[in-house]
Write a protein that holds these residues in place. Structure first.
Motif, PDB file in Angstrom:
ATOM      1  N   ARG A 142       0.851  -1.188   0.000  1.00  0.00           N
ATOM      2  CA  ARG A 142       0.000   0.000   0.000  1.00  0.00           C
ATOM      3  C   ARG A 142       0.884   1.235   0.000  1.00  0.00           C
ATOM      4  O   ARG A 142       1.807   1.335   0.804  1.00  0.00           O
ATOM      5  CB  ARG A 142      -0.882   0.013   1.247  1.00  0.00           C
ATOM      6  CG  ARG A 142      -1.999  -1.011   1.204  1.00  0.00           C
ATOM      7  CD  ARG A 142      -2.738  -1.064   2.527  1.00  0.00           C
ATOM      8  NE  ARG A 142      -3.659  -2.199   2.557  1.00  0.00           N
ATOM      9  CZ  ARG A 142      -4.903  -2.145   2.080  1.00  0.00           C
ATOM     10  NH1 ARG A 142      -5.373  -1.030   1.559  1.00  0.00           N
ATOM     11  NH2 ARG A 142      -5.687  -3.205   2.114  1.00  0.00           N
ATOM     12  N   GLY A 143       0.591   2.164  -0.895  1.00  0.00           N
ATOM     13  CA  GLY A 143       1.355   3.398  -0.937  1.00  0.00           C
ATOM     14  C   GLY A 143       0.597   4.494  -0.213  1.00  0.00           C
ATOM     15  O   GLY A 143      -0.467   4.244   0.366  1.00  0.00           O
ATOM     16  N   ARG A 202       7.768  15.360 -13.516  1.00  0.00           N
ATOM     17  CA  ARG A 202       6.851  15.235 -14.653  1.00  0.00           C
ATOM     18  C   ARG A 202       5.881  14.062 -14.500  1.00  0.00           C
ATOM     19  O   ARG A 202       4.971  13.902 -15.300  1.00  0.00           O
ATOM     20  CB  ARG A 202       7.650  15.062 -15.957  1.00  0.00           C
ATOM     21  CG  ARG A 202       8.262  16.377 -16.442  1.00  0.00           C
ATOM     22  CD  ARG A 202       9.266  16.155 -17.571  1.00  0.00           C
ATOM     23  NE  ARG A 202       8.802  15.185 -18.562  1.00  0.00           N
ATOM     24  CZ  ARG A 202       8.000  15.479 -19.587  1.00  0.00           C
ATOM     25  NH1 ARG A 202       7.565  16.715 -19.737  1.00  0.00           N
ATOM     26  NH2 ARG A 202       7.649  14.554 -20.456  1.00  0.00           N
ATOM     27  N   SER A 203       6.133  13.232 -13.501  1.00  0.00           N
ATOM     28  CA  SER A 203       5.259  12.077 -13.273  1.00  0.00           C
ATOM     29  C   SER A 203       4.906  12.052 -11.789  1.00  0.00           C
ATOM     30  O   SER A 203       5.562  11.394 -10.997  1.00  0.00           O
ATOM     31  CB  SER A 203       5.961  10.766 -13.643  1.00  0.00           C
ATOM     32  OG  SER A 203       6.466  10.835 -14.949  1.00  0.00           O
ATOM     33  N   THR A 204       3.847  12.799 -11.440  1.00  0.00           N
ATOM     34  CA  THR A 204       3.523  12.945 -10.027  1.00  0.00           C
ATOM     35  C   THR A 204       2.602  11.831  -9.542  1.00  0.00           C
ATOM     36  O   THR A 204       1.893  11.203 -10.326  1.00  0.00           O
ATOM     37  CB  THR A 204       2.831  14.297  -9.780  1.00  0.00           C
ATOM     38  OG1 THR A 204       1.683  14.360 -10.622  1.00  0.00           O
ATOM     39  CG2 THR A 204       3.740  15.458 -10.068  1.00  0.00           C
ATOM     40  N   GLY A 205       2.635  11.623  -8.220  1.00  0.00           N
ATOM     41  CA  GLY A 205       1.736  10.646  -7.605  1.00  0.00           C
ATOM     42  C   GLY A 205       2.321   9.249  -7.576  1.00  0.00           C
ATOM     43  O   GLY A 205       3.512   9.048  -7.818  1.00  0.00           O
ATOM     44  N   THR A 206       1.427   8.308  -7.293  1.00  0.00           N
ATOM     45  CA  THR A 206       1.854   6.914  -7.270  1.00  0.00           C
ATOM     46  C   THR A 206       1.120   6.155  -8.371  1.00  0.00           C
ATOM     47  O   THR A 206       0.218   6.696  -9.004  1.00  0.00           O
ATOM     48  CB  THR A 206       1.497   6.238  -5.931  1.00  0.00           C
ATOM     49  OG1 THR A 206       0.079   6.339  -5.739  1.00  0.00           O
ATOM     50  CG2 THR A 206       2.215   6.903  -4.768  1.00  0.00           C
ATOM     51  N   LYS A 207       1.544   4.923  -8.579  1.00  0.00           N
ATOM     52  CA  LYS A 207       0.925   4.108  -9.637  1.00  0.00           C
ATOM     53  C   LYS A 207       0.622   2.730  -9.075  1.00  0.00           C
ATOM     54  O   LYS A 207       1.439   2.165  -8.353  1.00  0.00           O
ATOM     55  CB  LYS A 207       1.911   3.984 -10.812  1.00  0.00           C
ATOM     56  CG  LYS A 207       1.371   3.216 -11.997  1.00  0.00           C
ATOM     57  CD  LYS A 207       0.475   4.066 -12.876  1.00  0.00           C
ATOM     58  CE  LYS A 207      -0.373   3.244 -13.823  1.00  0.00           C
ATOM     59  NZ  LYS A 207      -1.568   2.621 -13.276  1.00  0.00           N
ATOM     60  N   LEU A 208      -0.549   2.246  -9.410  1.00  0.00           N
ATOM     61  CA  LEU A 208      -0.875   0.876  -9.038  1.00  0.00           C
ATOM     62  C   LEU A 208      -0.351  -0.051 -10.120  1.00  0.00           C
ATOM     63  O   LEU A 208      -0.578   0.172 -11.313  1.00  0.00           O
ATOM     64  CB  LEU A 208      -2.388   0.680  -8.920  1.00  0.00           C
ATOM     65  CG  LEU A 208      -3.103   1.358  -7.765  1.00  0.00           C
ATOM     66  CD1 LEU A 208      -4.555   0.902  -7.728  1.00  0.00           C
ATOM     67  CD2 LEU A 208      -2.429   1.074  -6.447  1.00  0.00           C
ATOM     68  N   TYR A 267       0.551  -3.609  -6.319  1.00  0.00           N
ATOM     69  CA  TYR A 267       1.577  -2.825  -5.625  1.00  0.00           C
ATOM     70  C   TYR A 267       1.347  -1.356  -5.934  1.00  0.00           C
ATOM     71  O   TYR A 267       1.234  -0.978  -7.103  1.00  0.00           O
ATOM     72  CB  TYR A 267       2.976  -3.212  -6.121  1.00  0.00           C
ATOM     73  CG  TYR A 267       3.390  -4.623  -5.781  1.00  0.00           C
ATOM     74  CD1 TYR A 267       2.858  -5.709  -6.476  1.00  0.00           C
ATOM     75  CD2 TYR A 267       4.324  -4.866  -4.774  1.00  0.00           C
ATOM     76  CE1 TYR A 267       3.244  -7.004  -6.163  1.00  0.00           C
ATOM     77  CE2 TYR A 267       4.712  -6.166  -4.459  1.00  0.00           C
ATOM     78  CZ  TYR A 267       4.166  -7.236  -5.155  1.00  0.00           C
ATOM     79  OH  TYR A 267       4.541  -8.514  -4.848  1.00  0.00           O
ATOM     80  N   GLU A 268       1.290  -0.533  -4.898  1.00  0.00           N
ATOM     81  CA  GLU A 268       1.226   0.906  -5.140  1.00  0.00           C
ATOM     82  C   GLU A 268       2.610   1.479  -4.910  1.00  0.00           C
ATOM     83  O   GLU A 268       3.134   1.462  -3.798  1.00  0.00           O
ATOM     84  CB  GLU A 268       0.226   1.590  -4.192  1.00  0.00           C
ATOM     85  CG  GLU A 268       0.118   3.094  -4.475  1.00  0.00           C
ATOM     86  CD  GLU A 268      -0.812   3.830  -3.523  1.00  0.00           C
ATOM     87  OE1 GLU A 268      -1.519   3.173  -2.732  1.00  0.00           O
ATOM     88  OE2 GLU A 268      -0.816   5.079  -3.578  1.00  0.00           O
ATOM     89  N   VAL A 269       3.212   1.961  -5.984  1.00  0.00           N
ATOM     90  CA  VAL A 269       4.592   2.463  -5.880  1.00  0.00           C
ATOM     91  C   VAL A 269       4.684   3.868  -6.468  1.00  0.00           C
ATOM     92  O   VAL A 269       3.814   4.300  -7.230  1.00  0.00           O
ATOM     93  CB  VAL A 269       5.587   1.543  -6.634  1.00  0.00           C
ATOM     94  CG1 VAL A 269       5.590   0.153  -6.035  1.00  0.00           C
ATOM     95  CG2 VAL A 269       5.247   1.487  -8.113  1.00  0.00           C
TER      96      VAL A 269
END
Lengths: 603, 181
Positions: free
Chosen positions: A186-187, A404-410, A423-425
């Motif tokens: 979990r991120g 340029r790539s904000t936030g997290t990604k599932l 996985y949230e990374v």
């Protein structure tokens, strides 16, 4: 056709107000009630909707979950993607065939049970899996196949097959599924606690323009894979002149190897619906549509109940949160088994009750989308992110990831790894770190972004999943050292050939030719010139296809030719005497020899 | 130095591509200056007696003889060119590829509405080459060096291509010679 059928059809059509644009709902219901959409049913629907019958037929023939011939009461659909095959789905399929005494694509003699293949059903983390009617069964083996058939013969009720419920909301009364979430990491952004209404209230305290400005300041980009800035999409949709606008959630998670939306829909439906409501407020829409893939029908009742609860709580429906001039509601549009409907213009066609054919762009959906009204089509995860941006602010959101790539990604990780799952990374995570998390240090290749993405080898494992390196919708398929990568490429091409809508020639024909040439090389009949042929043809298909499917379907070929060229080179040899090793004269005349009963005089 | 030799043949084709070659009109005299026609339908030579520089193939392969001829061309010509849609894609003859061979023969010699065949036998003389299971484009049987599409390729296209090939110059075909609609 019996009177009863006519009565039922009448009722089904009336329930959607004899509305031509709701044809898909009608056909799904008819299929459900009668096991198929017969010619008579087509006639009746055509009369009720005042539509030519050929239009109804063309829709029935388009979708995998609709059929003209009646299926059995029970339809077993075995997932046939490469990950399931790696986990033994072919053995499972053979076991089902022998237990049922039928071949793939057939029904049992009594007509009660049908057996077929289906592309990825979003269960790669618990493969091999199958859909039995709407019920998902996972971790199949030839043993469980036998038990399943025995039970189905007994009661013809797939819901009885679920013995142990999955974790979280999979065990909810309205879901009752054996599916596991497999949330491994979990991120800080998405997979954390959420209080329904909290983000919405903050958004409604701002003006719609401010909401959009915040999404832009957070620099959120679309999570489906293309990475278009969400704030900009909302701004365009808001700016288009029209009396109505729509926000559409793309929950047609069809890219093989992706299953993150499944988990979001199961565990975070409020976050999603809240994101949609915020989007509706921002762009000026009164209606939102969740396009839910047919494979996830098992989640539908649960999602409907969440919507109902939100209406009761006053955070959906009329005067949302007491804001007088903001009415917003959401309906769920079920898909019917078509990968192409994940493409936004095809998705819109499907919502309109048409074949899931892509539309020409421009005009873009933001100008003219659903029923010709400006529409913003956003991915499930993107909409969840917008709710978080409202909740915690754009500065907090953009503090994660890179500039340029904000936030997290599932990520949905599957294949040859010890810990498949979600996985949230951070978007600055390298492929090597991801493989480490999943327990796949010995991977020979990682397919980033599903079949339409890139196959990446060890030399590039230090690159990241940011939008500048390897942007991904979240599908991460791991291939261990024992895998034949060309077989993987072949499986991907089979998938695209099957899922091409057939509208444009480069995609309809080109993918078949690519597949044939890969087969030639796999059969060790290839020659060096075949590599150049593949490269040129792949470029043509990419350049000349009408929509994203054909524009990306050659990627498995191109990315392996680029990064795993030796896999090709060691299988091809120059033709001797200028003859093609793929052509065998005695094989080619075998039929004629049989017919006329004399041997060939040539060798 | 002797003139380079060229050879041409029509396999499962209609000779339309050869007609188009003749459509270069008086330039055929110029061509004759450049090359020697070693083996082509006009002189009806049965076999190669010398290595040729260029072979032009019309038509795809529908029977074993086509394959044999094509293979002989491959070993006897330095450069092999598939000329026209049948050579390149199978063309009209390949329409039978959708139908199993046995059904094709049955329809052509037994069941067809205009067939008169009291014995119901399918012709079977040793002189008749055996049909292949389907019609193959030439490049699936042997390696092909160049392709000249068209049904048929216009005479000017053939002329430009041949001259470029024989004078060892890069080919430049104007748009109107390679557009087909």
């Amino acid at each position: 056709m019996s009177e009863k059928v006519e009565v039922v059809l009448d009722q089904i059509c009336r329930e959607v107000g004899n509305d031509r644009t709701r044809l898909l709902d009608i056909l799904r219901e008819v299929q459900h009630r009668f096991g198929g959409v017969s010619g008579e049913a087509v006639d009746l629907i055509a009369q009720r909707l005042e539509t030519p019958r050929v239009e109804i037929e063309s829709v029935v023939s388009f979708y995998a979950f609709l059929s003209e011939k009646p299926n059995g009461n029970v339809v077993i659909r075995i997932c046939d993607d490469i990950i399931d095959r790696m986990h033994g789905s072919e053995t499972v399929a053979r076991a089902f065939e022998s237990e049922l005494g039928v071949q793939m694509g057939q029904a049992t003699e009594d007509g009660k049970i049908s057996l077929t293949h289906t592309p990825c059903i979003g269960m790669c983390d618990q493969a091999p899996a199958a859909l039995i009617n709407d019920v998902v069964v996972t971790h199949l083996s030839s043993d469980t196949a036998r038990t399943i058939v025995a039970e189905l013969r007994e009661n013809h009720d797939p819901t009885q097959l679920v013995k142990e419920l999955g974790d979280g909301n999979n065990a909810h009364d309205l879901v009752s599924s054996m599916v596991q979430n497999n949330i491994r990491l979990r991120g800080p952004v998405i997979l954390t606690d959420f209080e329904p209404g909290s983000a919405l209230k903050k958004a409604l305290a701002m003006s719609p323009v401010e909401v959009i400005r915040n999404v832009k300041t957070a620099r959120l980009r679309g999570r489906g894979g293309a990475g278009f800035p969400t704030g900009m999409k909302w701004e365009f949709t808001r700016a288009a002149k029209a009396d109505k606008r729509y926000i559409i959630c793309n929950a047609d998670e069809g890219e093989p190897g992706t299953f993150k939306d499944r988990v979001l829909l199961t565990e975070y439906p409020d976050l999603l619906f809240e994101g949609m409501t915020i989007g509706g407020y921002a762009i000026g829409a009164k209606e939102g549509i969740v396009y839910l893939r047919g494979e996830y029908t098992y989640l539908r009742k649960f999602l409907e109940s969440v919507l109902e609860r939100r209406r009761e709580e006053g955070i959906l429906g009329r005067s949302v949160c007491g804001v007088e001039d903001f009415d917003f509601d959401i309906r769920i549009q079920m898909g019917a088994g078509a990968y192409i409907c994940g493409e936004e213009t095809a998705l819109i066609s499907s919502c309109e009750g048409l074949r899931g054919d892509p539309k020409n762009r421009p005009p873009f959906p933001a100008q003219s989308g659903y029923l010709g009204y400006p529409s913003s089509v956003n991915n499930v995860e993107t909409l969840c992110c917008t709710a978080r941006i409202m909740e915690h602010g754009p500065g907090w959101f953009s503090s994660h990831g890179t500039d340029r790539s904000t936030g997290t990604k599932l990520l949905s990780i599957s294949g040859d790894c010890k810990r498949p799952g979600i996985y949230e990374v951070s978007l600055s995570t390298s492929l090597r770190e991801i493989l480490g998390l999943a327990g796949a240090e010995d991977a020979q290749a990682l397919q980033v972004g599903g079949p339409s993405g890139q196959m990446v080898g060890r030399q590039e494992f230090d690159k990241t999943i940011c939008y500048d390196d390897f942007p991904t919708g979240g599908s991460m398929m791991v291939f261990g050292p024992q895998r034949n990568l060309l077989e993987v490429v072949h499986a991907f091409l089979e998938f695209f050939v099957e899922e091409s809508c057939g509208y444009c020639t480069p995609c309809r024909v080109g993918n078949v030719l690519l597949k044939q040439r890969i087969e030639k090389i796999l059969d060790e009949k290839g020659e060096p010139a075949d590599l150049q042929y593949l490269e040129e043809l792949a470029q043509t298909v990419k350049m000349a296809s009408r929509c994203g499917l054909g524009q990306t379907s050659p990627n498995p070929v191109l990315s392996t030719l680029k990064r795993f060229r030796s896999e090709y080179e060691r299988r091809v040899k120059p033709a001797t005497d200028g003859r093609q090793p793929g052509f065998d004269l005695s094989e080619a005349v075998a039929q004629a020899v049989n017919i006329v009963g004399r041997e060939s005089t040539h060798s | 130095m002797s003139k380079p030799k060229i050879a041409t043949t029509s396999l499962a084709g209609c000779f339309g591509c050869h007609m188009s070659l003749l459509d270069i009109d008086e330039r055929i005299l110029e061509l004759a200056e450049l090359v020697e026609f070693h083996k082509w339908p006009i002189n009806d030579r049965k076999s190669f007696s010398a290595q040729c520089a260029v072979g032009l193939i019309e038509g795809g392969c529908c029977n074993e003889e086509n394959v044999e001829v094509l293979r002989t061309f491959r070993s006897s010509c330095d450069v092999l060119v598939s000329v026209g849609d049948c050579a390149i894609m199978g063309g009209i003859p390949a329409m039978r590829n959708m139908v199993p061979l046995e059904e094709c023969l049955q329809e052509a010699f037994v069941d067809g509405p205009t067939v008169h065949n009291p014995t119901g036998a399918i012709p079977n003389d040793v002189e008749i080459p055996l049909l292949l299971d389907k019609v193959y484009p030439c490049h699936e049987v042997v390696k092909i060096d160049y392709y000249l599409p068209g049904c048929p390729p216009p005479a000017d296209t053939l002329w430009e291509a041949l001259v470029a090939l024989l004078t060892n110059k890069p080919i430049s075909l104007p748009y109107n010679l390679i557009k087909y609609d």
